[in-house]
Write a protein that holds these residues in place. Structure first.
Motif: not given
Ligand code: 1PZ
Length: 208
Positions: A50, A53, A57, A60, A97, A110, A129
Motif C-alpha cells: 500500500f 500505491l 489508496f 483501502a 458487517q 485482498g 500499471l
Molecule cells: C499496483 C496495483 C494497484 C492495485 C490497486 C488496487 C486497489 C484495490 C482497492 C480496493 C479498495 C477496497 C476499499 C474498501 C472496500 C470495502 O468496502 C470492502 C468491504 O468491507 P466490509 O463492508 O465487509 O466492511 N472491503 C474489502 O473488500 C477489502 C478489500 C481489501 C483490499 C485489499 C487490496 C490489497 C491491494 C494491495 C495493493 C497492491
C-alpha cells in the motif's frame, strides 16, 4: 540467485510467508489447519504494498489493515481459521458487517487481488500499471464492491506509480520482482482455495 537470497525485501518476505502457509497445507491431513496468528502475520506483510500505491489508496489500506488487526486480535481466543467460521456459523453472524468471517472473506479478496495483479504484472510490459491493476480489480473485487468504492478505485488507478517506480520502491529489479511475484502467486493460490473451502464446506456460498 545468491544475491537475491541474501537481500530480504518486502516481496521476499511476502513470498516466504505464503510459502510457509502453503507448506502447512501440504502437510499430513490431520495437520492441515492454518493457525490464525500465522495467517495474520503473513497478511500483514502485504500492507507494505500500500505504501507504494500513493495516497489514493489510503482508504483501502485503512480497511484492509483494520480487518487483519481484528482477526489478529481474535487469535487470542481462536486458534485456527476454522474456529472463526465455526463461531460465526453458531451465532449466525457469518455475513454481518465487521464479523470475523466476513473480515476473513474480505482479506482473502485482498490476497487474491494481489495474486491476479502480480499475474498481470508478469504478462504485460506496460510501463503504466493502470491497465494491469484495473483488470485485476475488475476480476477479483469489483463485483462485490459498492458503486462508491468502485468509483474511488477507478479514480485512484490514474495515480498509481509507474512500473519502474514500483520496482524502485520495492527495492527490486524486473527479474528479482518477477521471481518473487511468481512465488507469491504459486503459494497464495492454495491458501486462497483453502479459505474458500472453509466456507463452501459449511454451505456458505461465495457470492458476497
Ligand atoms: C499496483 C496495483 C494497484 C492495485 C490497486 C488496487 C486497489 C484495490 C482497492 C480496493 C479498495 C477496497 C476499499 C474498501 C472496500 C470495502 O468496502 C470492502 C468491504 O468491507 P466490509 O463492508 O465487509 O466492511 N472491503 C474489502 O473488500 C477489502 C478489500 C481489501 C483490499 C485489499 C487490496 C490489497 C491491494 C494491495 C495493493 C497492491
Amino acid at each position: 540467485e545468491e544475491h537475491d537470497a541474501m537481500m530480504m525485501t518486502p516481496l521476499s518476505a511476502m513470498a516466504e510467508a505464503f510459502e510457509e502457509l502453503d507448506k502447512v497445507l501440504r502437510s499430513r491431513e490431520d495437520d492441515r489447519q492454518l493457525r490464525l496468528d500465522t495467517f495474520c502475520e503473513a497478511c500483514s506483510l502485504v500492507s507494505v504494498l500500500f505504501g507504494c500505491l500513493g495516497f489514493a489508496f489510503k482508504f483501502a489500506e485503512v480497511d484492509y489493515v483494520s480487518k487483519v488487526r481484528d482477526l489478529k486480535e481474535a487469535s487470542s481466543t481462536s486458534d485456527t481459521l476454522q474456529d472463526i467460521l465455526d463461531l460465526d456459523v453458531a451465532n449466525d453472524t457469518v455475513k454481518i458487517q465487521g464479523s470475523l468471517s466476513r473480515n476473513l472473506r474480505r482479506v482473502r479478496q485482498g490476497l487474491d487481488l494481489i495474486r491476479v495483479l502480480f499475474e498481470q504484472f508478469l504478462t504485460t510490459e506496460d510501463c503504466y500499471l493502470k491497465e494491469a491493476a484495473s483488470r485485476a480489480y475488475r476480476q477479483v473485487c469489483a463485483p462485490y464492491h459498492s458503486w462508491t468504492v468502485r468509483t474511488a478505485v477507478v479514480a485512484g488507478m490514474c495515480a498509481l506509480p509507474t512500473r519502474n517506480q514500483l520496482l524502485l520502491k520495492l527495492n527490486e529489479t524486473e527479474q528479482s520482482a518477477g521471481k518473487k511475484m511468481r512465488r507469491y502467486i504459486d503459494a497464495s493460490l492454495p491458501v486462497i482455495e483453502y479459505i474458500d473451502k472453509l466456507y463452501l464446506s459449511r454451505n456458505i456460498s461465495l457470492d458476497w
